[in-house]
Scaffold this motif. Structure first.
Motif, mmCIF file in Angstrom:
data_model
loop_
_atom_site.group_PDB
_atom_site.id
_atom_site.type_symbol
_atom_site.label_atom_id
_atom_site.label_comp_id
_atom_site.label_asym_id
_atom_site.label_seq_id
_atom_site.Cartn_x
_atom_site.Cartn_y
_atom_site.Cartn_z
ATOM 1 N N PHE A 179 0.975 -1.150 -0.015
ATOM 2 C CA PHE A 179 0.277 -0.242 0.328
ATOM 3 C C PHE A 179 1.002 1.201 -0.334
ATOM 4 N N CYS A 180 1.624 1.283 1.034
ATOM 5 C CA CYS A 180 2.722 2.499 0.717
ATOM 6 C C CYS A 180 3.412 2.322 -0.326
ATOM 7 N N LEU A 181 3.907 1.061 -1.214
ATOM 8 C CA LEU A 181 4.352 2.114 -2.323
ATOM 9 C C LEU A 181 3.451 2.243 -3.291
ATOM 10 N N ALA A 182 2.317 1.699 -2.918
ATOM 11 C CA ALA A 182 1.364 2.369 -4.487
ATOM 12 C C ALA A 182 0.845 3.595 -4.390
ATOM 13 N N PHE A 183 0.812 3.666 -3.087
ATOM 14 C CA PHE A 183 0.219 5.397 -2.511
ATOM 15 C C PHE A 183 1.131 6.431 -2.659
ATOM 16 N N PHE A 184 2.218 6.344 -2.096
ATOM 17 C CA PHE A 184 3.641 7.342 -1.947
ATOM 18 C C PHE A 184 4.571 6.915 -3.426
ATOM 19 N N GLY A 185 5.074 6.067 -3.873
ATOM 20 C CA GLY A 185 5.262 6.309 -4.902
ATOM 21 C C GLY A 185 4.939 6.895 -6.306
ATOM 22 N N PRO A 186 4.092 6.671 -6.552
ATOM 23 C CA PRO A 186 3.420 8.076 -7.123
ATOM 24 C C PRO A 186 3.730 9.306 -7.074
ATOM 25 N N ILE A 187 4.078 9.585 -6.111
ATOM 26 C CA ILE A 187 4.098 10.927 -5.307
ATOM 27 C C ILE A 187 5.746 11.544 -5.754
ATOM 28 N N ALA A 188 6.544 10.006 -4.904
ATOM 29 C CA ALA A 188 8.046 10.413 -4.904
ATOM 30 C C ALA A 188 7.928 10.489 -6.982
ATOM 31 N N TRP A 189 7.479 9.834 -7.576
ATOM 32 C CA TRP A 189 8.004 9.689 -8.670
ATOM 33 C C TRP A 189 7.745 11.325 -9.264
ATOM 34 N N ARG A 190 6.286 10.999 -9.288
ATOM 35 C CA ARG A 190 6.372 13.344 -9.997
ATOM 36 C C ARG A 190 6.695 14.471 -9.497
#
Length: 241
Positions: A8-19
């Motif tokens: 869940f943390c990867l799916a939630f925070f990963g896209p934000i970090a990529w952006r």
């Protein structure tokens, strides 16, 4: 359980970090010199005799664009010589009429089309949309809050709620769309095809046919669009059809 939490943390925070990485790697831009000209999405009003309703959204200004979009409404009754654009902003008179080009770039960002109606269907919507604009609750100076709302997306969501046949959802990156303008923690979604539960716009859950399945955590949305299959990810938005 630990594996699910990590996923869940990867799916939630990963896209934000990529952006965020993409934003800080891009050339620096001064918002006051950014392009706000027409993106060419609308034909000249004089060449469109019928009624027009459009809802647009574009990445917002500066670092806030990592997370969110700004949305607005464009209306033109049949026979009108020009379009009218309605935004809610954090400066000046909150509800701005024709402050920008109807299909203008939002400080350099080309808008995406959220909803379109033309002709008789648009004509039937316009009076109710105008009435909802005039009666919008958070229309005074000092009411605007970028997070979690009420903001520009809260305003557009309220107008859409007044016309359920719009039957379209704002992008998952439209932070503020889930802010409860009536204060209710449990209410129908704007499309009237499901329910939305929210704690002041900070945390919430939406289950609906049009809006899909959305879990909102501090404005970030993760979920799935059932009607038009797609993932919804924080910062990124829709990935799919």
């Amino acid at each position: 359980m630990t594996a699910l939490l990590i996923l869940f943390c990867l799916a939630f925070f990963g896209p934000i970090a990529w952006r965020a990485f993409g934003y800080y790697q891009s050339p620096a831009r001064m918002w006051w010199t950014a392009d706000r000209s027409s993106a060419g999405l609308l034909a000249p009003a004089a060449k469109v005799p019928g009624a027009v309703v459009r809802i647009y959204a574009a990445r917002t200004v500066s670092w806030r664009g990592i997370f969110a979009v700004h949305s607005w409404i464009v209306l033109k009754p049949a026979g009108a010589p020009s379009y009218q654009r309605w935004d809610l902003t954090a400066w000046g008179d909150p509800i701005r009429v024709d402050g920008f080009e109807p299909d203008g770039r939002w400080f350099g960002q080309i808008p995406d089309l959220v909803f379109a109606a033309d002709g008789a269907s648009a004509e039937a919507m316009i009076p109710r949309m105008r009435a909802a604009i005039q009666s919008y609750k958070f229309r005074n100076r000092g009411d605007y809050r970028a997070w979690p709302g009420p903001n520009s997306n809260t305003f557009v969501a309220a107008i859409m709620e007044a016309v359920p046949e719009i039957c379209t959802a704002l992008p998952p990156t439209a932070i503020g769309k889930d802010y409860p303008i009536d204060g209710r923690w449990l209410a129908p979604t704007p499309s009237r095809t499901g329910i939305r539960m929210t704690l002041g716009g900070y945390v919430g859950l939406t289950l609906a046919w049009v809006e899909g399945i959305e879990f909102n955590l501090f404005g970030g949305v993760i979920g799935f669009d059932i009607r038009h299959p797609a993932m919804k990810l924080p910062g990124v938005g829709r990935i799919g059809v």
